[in-house]
Design a protein around this motif. Structure first.
Motif, PDB file in Angstrom:
ATOM      1  N   GLU A   1      12.049   4.870 -25.366  1.00 29.32           N
ATOM      2  CA  GLU A   1      11.865   5.473 -24.050  1.00 29.32           C
ATOM      3  C   GLU A   1      10.599   6.309 -24.004  1.00 29.32           C
ATOM      4  O   GLU A   1      10.301   7.059 -24.947  1.00 29.32           O
ATOM      5  CB  GLU A   1      13.077   6.342 -23.701  1.00 29.32           C
ATOM      6  CG  GLU A   1      14.316   5.520 -23.417  1.00 29.32           C
ATOM      7  CD  GLU A   1      15.539   6.375 -23.132  1.00 29.32           C
ATOM      8  OE1 GLU A   1      16.534   5.802 -22.675  1.00 29.32           O
ATOM      9  OE2 GLU A   1      15.501   7.598 -23.378  1.00 29.32           O
ATOM     10  N   ASP A   2       9.877   6.189 -22.903  1.00 33.25           N
ATOM     11  CA  ASP A   2       8.688   7.020 -22.704  1.00 33.25           C
ATOM     12  C   ASP A   2       9.123   8.468 -22.509  1.00 33.25           C
ATOM     13  O   ASP A   2      10.090   8.764 -21.808  1.00 33.25           O
ATOM     14  CB  ASP A   2       7.898   6.527 -21.485  1.00 33.25           C
ATOM     15  CG  ASP A   2       6.494   7.103 -21.448  1.00 33.25           C
ATOM     16  OD1 ASP A   2       5.541   6.327 -21.624  1.00 33.25           O
ATOM     17  OD2 ASP A   2       6.347   8.339 -21.243  1.00 33.25           O
ATOM     18  N   ILE A   3       8.397   9.382 -23.130  1.00 28.33           N
ATOM     19  CA  ILE A   3       8.756  10.805 -23.090  1.00 28.33           C
ATOM     20  C   ILE A   3       8.502  11.413 -21.701  1.00 28.33           C
ATOM     21  O   ILE A   3       9.078  12.452 -21.364  1.00 28.33           O
ATOM     22  CB  ILE A   3       7.957  11.558 -24.184  1.00 28.33           C
ATOM     23  CG1 ILE A   3       8.670  12.825 -24.603  1.00 28.33           C
ATOM     24  CG2 ILE A   3       6.529  11.864 -23.748  1.00 28.33           C
ATOM     25  CD1 ILE A   3       8.100  13.456 -25.870  1.00 28.33           C
ATOM     26  N   ASN A   4       7.682  10.767 -20.926  1.00 28.95           N
ATOM     27  CA  ASN A   4       7.324  11.266 -19.588  1.00 28.95           C
ATOM     28  C   ASN A   4       7.498  10.135 -18.573  1.00 28.95           C
ATOM     29  O   ASN A   4       6.523   9.564 -18.069  1.00 28.95           O
ATOM     30  CB  ASN A   4       5.874  11.777 -19.612  1.00 28.95           C
ATOM     31  CG  ASN A   4       5.454  12.373 -18.296  1.00 28.95           C
ATOM     32  OD1 ASN A   4       6.292  12.805 -17.490  1.00 28.95           O
ATOM     33  ND2 ASN A   4       4.159  12.398 -18.047  1.00 28.95           N
ATOM     34  N   PRO A   5       8.764   9.794 -18.287  1.00 28.69           N
ATOM     35  CA  PRO A   5       9.028   8.564 -17.524  1.00 28.69           C
ATOM     36  C   PRO A   5       8.443   8.579 -16.113  1.00 28.69           C
ATOM     37  O   PRO A   5       8.540   9.566 -15.403  1.00 28.69           O
ATOM     38  CB  PRO A   5      10.563   8.492 -17.492  1.00 28.69           C
ATOM     39  CG  PRO A   5      11.054   9.850 -17.838  1.00 28.69           C
ATOM     40  CD  PRO A   5       9.987  10.500 -18.666  1.00 28.69           C
ATOM     41  N   GLN A   6       7.861   7.455 -15.753  1.00 25.71           N
ATOM     42  CA  GLN A   6       7.269   7.283 -14.424  1.00 25.71           C
ATOM     43  C   GLN A   6       8.160   6.451 -13.518  1.00 25.71           C
ATOM     44  O   GLN A   6       7.772   6.115 -12.381  1.00 25.71           O
ATOM     45  CB  GLN A   6       5.892   6.613 -14.560  1.00 25.71           C
ATOM     46  CG  GLN A   6       4.917   7.382 -15.424  1.00 25.71           C
ATOM     47  CD  GLN A   6       4.659   8.789 -14.888  1.00 25.71           C
ATOM     48  OE1 GLN A   6       4.398   8.970 -13.697  1.00 25.71           O
ATOM     49  NE2 GLN A   6       4.761   9.789 -15.759  1.00 25.71           N
TER      50      GLN A   6
ATOM     51  N   HIS B   1      11.739   3.555 -18.115  1.00 20.40           N
ATOM     52  CA  HIS B   1      10.343   3.505 -18.588  1.00 20.40           C
ATOM     53  C   HIS B   1      10.385   3.422 -20.111  1.00 20.40           C
ATOM     54  O   HIS B   1      10.651   4.408 -20.798  1.00 20.40           O
ATOM     55  CB  HIS B   1       9.573   4.746 -18.136  1.00 20.40           C
ATOM     56  CG  HIS B   1       8.100   4.677 -18.437  1.00 20.40           C
ATOM     57  ND1 HIS B   1       7.206   5.602 -17.953  1.00 20.40           N
ATOM     58  CD2 HIS B   1       7.363   3.801 -19.175  1.00 20.40           C
ATOM     59  CE1 HIS B   1       5.980   5.299 -18.386  1.00 20.40           C
ATOM     60  NE2 HIS B   1       6.058   4.208 -19.137  1.00 20.40           N
ATOM     61  N   ILE B   2      10.140   2.229 -20.591  1.00 22.10           N
ATOM     62  CA  ILE B   2      10.226   1.938 -22.019  1.00 22.10           C
ATOM     63  C   ILE B   2       8.852   1.480 -22.498  1.00 22.10           C
ATOM     64  O   ILE B   2       8.127   0.789 -21.761  1.00 22.10           O
ATOM     65  CB  ILE B   2      11.303   0.854 -22.260  1.00 22.10           C
ATOM     66  CG1 ILE B   2      12.681   1.460 -21.943  1.00 22.10           C
ATOM     67  CG2 ILE B   2      11.266   0.310 -23.678  1.00 22.10           C
ATOM     68  CD1 ILE B   2      13.753   0.441 -21.779  1.00 22.10           C
ATOM     69  N   LEU B   3       8.505   1.882 -23.696  1.00 18.46           N
ATOM     70  CA  LEU B   3       7.265   1.416 -24.320  1.00 18.46           C
ATOM     71  C   LEU B   3       7.615   0.398 -25.392  1.00 18.46           C
ATOM     72  O   LEU B   3       8.531   0.633 -26.202  1.00 18.46           O
ATOM     73  CB  LEU B   3       6.520   2.593 -24.953  1.00 18.46           C
ATOM     74  CG  LEU B   3       6.111   3.710 -23.989  1.00 18.46           C
ATOM     75  CD1 LEU B   3       5.508   4.887 -24.758  1.00 18.46           C
ATOM     76  CD2 LEU B   3       5.132   3.204 -22.932  1.00 18.46           C
ATOM     77  N   ILE B   4       6.933  -0.718 -25.375  1.00 18.39           N
ATOM     78  CA  ILE B   4       7.136  -1.766 -26.381  1.00 18.39           C
ATOM     79  C   ILE B   4       5.842  -1.861 -27.184  1.00 18.39           C
ATOM     80  O   ILE B   4       4.766  -2.063 -26.599  1.00 18.39           O
ATOM     81  CB  ILE B   4       7.481  -3.110 -25.708  1.00 18.39           C
ATOM     82  CG1 ILE B   4       8.747  -2.947 -24.849  1.00 18.39           C
ATOM     83  CG2 ILE B   4       7.654  -4.224 -26.756  1.00 18.39           C
ATOM     84  CD1 ILE B   4       9.051  -4.122 -23.946  1.00 18.39           C
TER      85      ILE B   4
END
Ligand code: AMP
Length: 112
Positions: A28-33, A37-40
């Motif tokens: 999960e992105d720490i600063n979700p937009q 919001h996931i980073l791969i």
């Protein structure tokens, strides 16, 4: 090499990991937009997409197919956006290749 995401791969920095295999990690992105919001990211250090070459073809394809799988597992209703920022002027702030998987709200076009 100062690579924040390598520290997440090595579990030196905590993250909410959604998926992991020997080649990639999704968290999960720490600063979700967006609500989702996931980073791969690849485990291999590639600073940005334009540094990838033909030898990375399978890895890059794997990231896309796993994005599909993650979206299906999270029941994103086949509605999501994938974003790769390449270079600081395109909005890249972490120089370890990553694909943003965003979902849960509507998205405008053109992107900001
Ligand atoms: P970009 O601007 O495309 O390079 O995206 C970098 C992303 O990494 C941003 O969306 C940040 O919120 C995210 N990010 C930075 N540090 C962390 C962290 N420790 N854990 C999770 N996401 C992070």
């Amino acid at each position: 090499m100062d690579d924040l995401f390598l520290k997440i791969i090595d579990k030196e920095i905590p993250a909410n990991i959604i998926f992991e295999d020997e080649d990639i990690l999704a968290f999960e992105d720490i600063n979700p937009q967006a609500p989702t919001h996931i980073l791969i990211i690849p485990k291999k250090h590639i600073a940005k997409l334009s540094d990838a070459d033909i030898s990375d073809q399978k890895l890059l394809g794997h990231m896309l197919i796993k994005a599909n799988e993650i979206a299906a597992n999270l029941k994103l209703d086949n509605t999501f956006r994938l974003v790769i920022n390449n270079g600081a002027n395109a909005g890249q702030s972490v120089f370890h290749l990553h694909m943003h998987l965003l979902s849960g709200r509507s998205f405008s076009w053109p992107p900001g």
